[in-house]
Motif scaffolding. Structure first.
Motif, mmCIF file in Angstrom:
data_model
loop_
_atom_site.group_PDB
_atom_site.id
_atom_site.type_symbol
_atom_site.label_atom_id
_atom_site.label_comp_id
_atom_site.label_asym_id
_atom_site.label_seq_id
_atom_site.Cartn_x
_atom_site.Cartn_y
_atom_site.Cartn_z
ATOM 1 N N VAL A 167 5.687 62.847 14.041
ATOM 2 C CA VAL A 167 6.678 61.803 14.297
ATOM 3 C C VAL A 167 7.693 61.798 13.159
ATOM 4 O O VAL A 167 7.596 62.584 12.212
ATOM 5 C CB VAL A 167 6.014 60.414 14.445
ATOM 6 C CG1 VAL A 167 5.100 60.388 15.661
ATOM 7 C CG2 VAL A 167 5.225 60.043 13.192
ATOM 8 N N ARG A 168 8.659 60.886 13.243
ATOM 9 C CA ARG A 168 9.810 60.967 12.346
ATOM 10 C C ARG A 168 9.758 60.022 11.143
ATOM 11 O O ARG A 168 10.604 60.124 10.251
ATOM 12 C CB ARG A 168 11.088 60.693 13.144
ATOM 13 C CG ARG A 168 11.299 61.682 14.271
ATOM 14 C CD ARG A 168 12.531 61.365 15.105
ATOM 15 N NE ARG A 168 12.559 62.197 16.300
ATOM 16 C CZ ARG A 168 13.031 63.442 16.336
ATOM 17 N NH1 ARG A 168 13.541 63.973 15.239
ATOM 18 N NH2 ARG A 168 12.990 64.150 17.449
ATOM 19 N N SER A 169 8.832 59.071 11.133
ATOM 20 C CA SER A 169 8.826 58.113 10.032
ATOM 21 C C SER A 169 7.433 57.546 9.807
ATOM 22 O O SER A 169 6.563 57.617 10.692
ATOM 23 C CB SER A 169 9.805 56.960 10.316
ATOM 24 O OG SER A 169 9.313 56.152 11.381
ATOM 25 N N LYS A 170 7.238 56.969 8.627
ATOM 26 C CA LYS A 170 5.962 56.310 8.330
ATOM 27 C C LYS A 170 5.730 55.136 9.269
ATOM 28 O O LYS A 170 4.593 54.860 9.651
ATOM 29 C CB LYS A 170 5.960 55.825 6.878
ATOM 30 C CG LYS A 170 5.937 56.940 5.847
ATOM 31 C CD LYS A 170 5.929 56.366 4.438
ATOM 32 C CE LYS A 170 5.911 57.474 3.394
ATOM 33 N NZ LYS A 170 5.934 56.927 2.003
ATOM 34 N N SER A 171 6.803 54.457 9.631
ATOM 35 C CA SER A 171 6.665 53.305 10.528
ATOM 36 C C SER A 171 6.220 53.738 11.914
ATOM 37 O O SER A 171 5.440 53.052 12.572
ATOM 38 C CB SER A 171 7.985 52.532 10.604
ATOM 39 O OG SER A 171 8.296 51.961 9.358
ATOM 40 N N GLU A 172 6.702 54.888 12.367
ATOM 41 C CA GLU A 172 6.245 55.398 13.653
ATOM 42 C C GLU A 172 4.772 55.785 13.588
ATOM 43 O O GLU A 172 4.052 55.667 14.587
ATOM 44 C CB GLU A 172 7.102 56.589 14.090
ATOM 45 C CG GLU A 172 8.502 56.184 14.515
ATOM 46 C CD GLU A 172 9.309 57.337 15.072
ATOM 47 O OE1 GLU A 172 10.355 57.073 15.696
ATOM 48 O OE2 GLU A 172 8.907 58.504 14.882
ATOM 49 N N VAL A 173 4.307 56.228 12.426
ATOM 50 C CA VAL A 173 2.878 56.487 12.245
ATOM 51 C C VAL A 173 2.091 55.180 12.403
ATOM 52 O O VAL A 173 1.058 55.134 13.081
ATOM 53 C CB VAL A 173 2.591 57.108 10.857
ATOM 54 C CG1 VAL A 173 1.080 57.164 10.601
ATOM 55 C CG2 VAL A 173 3.187 58.496 10.771
ATOM 56 N N ILE A 174 2.594 54.101 11.798
ATOM 57 C CA ILE A 174 1.930 52.799 11.908
ATOM 58 C C ILE A 174 1.835 52.370 13.363
ATOM 59 O O ILE A 174 0.775 51.945 13.843
ATOM 60 C CB ILE A 174 2.687 51.738 11.084
ATOM 61 C CG1 ILE A 174 2.551 52.018 9.589
ATOM 62 C CG2 ILE A 174 2.180 50.331 11.418
ATOM 63 C CD1 ILE A 174 3.380 51.102 8.717
ATOM 64 N N ILE A 175 2.949 52.493 14.090
ATOM 65 C CA ILE A 175 2.969 52.072 15.496
ATOM 66 C C ILE A 175 2.026 52.940 16.322
ATOM 67 O O ILE A 175 1.200 52.429 17.091
ATOM 68 C CB ILE A 175 4.402 52.129 16.058
ATOM 69 C CG1 ILE A 175 5.296 51.126 15.335
ATOM 70 C CG2 ILE A 175 4.396 51.844 17.563
ATOM 71 C CD1 ILE A 175 6.772 51.261 15.651
ATOM 72 N N ALA A 176 2.130 54.257 16.174
ATOM 73 C CA ALA A 176 1.296 55.167 16.966
ATOM 74 C C ALA A 176 -0.187 54.945 16.681
ATOM 75 O O ALA A 176 -1.007 54.880 17.610
ATOM 76 C CB ALA A 176 1.691 56.616 16.674
ATOM 77 N N ASP A 177 -0.547 54.849 15.414
ATOM 78 C CA ASP A 177 -1.957 54.676 15.066
ATOM 79 C C ASP A 177 -2.502 53.327 15.530
ATOM 80 O O ASP A 177 -3.666 53.222 15.935
ATOM 81 C CB ASP A 177 -2.154 54.819 13.547
ATOM 82 C CG ASP A 177 -2.007 56.259 13.074
ATOM 83 O OD1 ASP A 177 -1.950 57.158 13.933
ATOM 84 O OD2 ASP A 177 -1.962 56.471 11.843
ATOM 85 N N THR A 178 -1.655 52.304 15.497
ATOM 86 C CA THR A 178 -2.096 50.977 15.959
ATOM 87 C C THR A 178 -2.261 50.972 17.473
ATOM 88 O O THR A 178 -3.221 50.396 18.004
ATOM 89 C CB THR A 178 -1.102 49.885 15.521
ATOM 90 O OG1 THR A 178 -0.869 49.984 14.118
ATOM 91 C CG2 THR A 178 -1.665 48.497 15.829
ATOM 92 N N LEU A 179 -1.346 51.608 18.186
ATOM 93 C CA LEU A 179 -1.490 51.739 19.639
ATOM 94 C C LEU A 179 -2.785 52.477 19.976
ATOM 95 O O LEU A 179 -3.542 52.062 20.863
ATOM 96 C CB LEU A 179 -0.298 52.495 20.221
ATOM 97 C CG LEU A 179 1.040 51.754 20.275
ATOM 98 C CD1 LEU A 179 2.173 52.724 20.610
ATOM 99 C CD2 LEU A 179 1.005 50.619 21.284
#
Length: 275
Positions: A167-179
């Motif tokens: 993914v493109r950002s640390k925040s997208e990692v947070i969202i993806a991992d939380t989902l």
């Protein structure tokens, strides 16, 4: 805008709403039954001798009495209590009827379609396409769709989720991992064709398994940049013009340098719209 319809009939989500409605009716019924016990005896008669004349209230307490006792202005509260009592008496009858009707409907209809398939032996289920798919089968079919996401430039810094997705950002990692932790199926940068023919790639397309409803999820991560903010507004405008609206079929998160994204924000949206 949405993926092809996977099943003929979405799961029964009406029953849960009816149960909630039924409970609300029961609470109101109990309240009104208590109110009736404390209401004044008798009924209210309202009279107006001539058009334009002052309305008068009368208190009827005896059977067969068609006139009643005049209620003076300083006892207006009595008229209100009598009127409310008669309304509540009618309301109680309707509440009883609706509660009974909902009980009958829920008892006879709850999960009937789903159970029709679930009760079959496995060898017979293999030969049948049910009107409503089991959640696991629906998820597998939904996730099996193939697509090409937005390409990464060679010099772009990337991040990797717990599942190994780039993914493109640390925040997208947070969202993806939380989902993923909440077992919410999603597609990363699934292409969306707008009415004007342009194709965009929303950050995530998420599935509420219970309702079969899809939500686009965008994360806007540089909100302290004027140029980025202008682009964000244009993107939200495009979504709006294509019938994709926050809370209806779109979710979004934002952050700036001084207000970074945290997991709690993501989890709140998941519990509200995707759980």
């Amino acid at each position: 805008m949405y993926s092809d319809k996977i099943e003929q009939l979405s799961p029964d989500n009406i029953t849960e709403k009816l149960k909630s409605r039924q409970e609300d009716l029961r609470v109101l019924l109990a309240k009104k039954l208590r109110a009736i016990k404390n209401a004044p005896e008798g009924n209210l008669r309202i009279a107006q001798a001539h058009k334009g004349k002052k309305i008068q209230y009368f208190h009827i307490t005896k059977a067969g009495d068609t006139k009643g006792t005049y209620i003076p202005h300083n006892q207006h509260l009595l008229a209100k209590r009598l009127a409310q009592k008669q309304y509540d008496q009618s309301l109680i009858k309707v509440l009883h009827w609706q509660i009974a009707a909902l009980t009958k409907f829920i008892t006879k209809s709850e999960k009937q379609i789903e159970n029709l398939y679930d009760k079959l032996c496995s060898s017979r289920r293999e030969l049948i396409t049910p009107a409503t798919l089991p959640d696991e089968q629906y998820i597998a079919t939904w996730k099996s769709v193939q697509w090409e996401g937005h390409s990464f430039s060679p010099d772009q810094h990337t991040y990797t989720t717990a599942r190994g997705e780039v993914v493109r950002s640390k925040s997208e990692v947070i969202i993806a991992d939380t989902l993923a932790r909440h077992k919410v199926p999603y597609r990363y940068e699934f292409p969306l064709v707008l009415k004007n023919g342009n194709t965009i790639h929303p950050d995530f397309l998420c599935l509420n398994v219970h309702t079969r409803k899809e939500f686009y999820w965008e994360h806007f991560g540089l909100m302290d940049s004027p140029d980025y903010m202008e682009g964000t507004l244009q993107k939200l405008k495009a979504y709006n013009e294509n019938g994709i609206l926050p809370g209806k079929n779109m979710l979004f998160t934002m952050e700036s340098a001084s207000c970074p994204l945290n997991t709690r924000q993501v989890e709140n949206l998941i519990r509200e719209f995707l759980a």
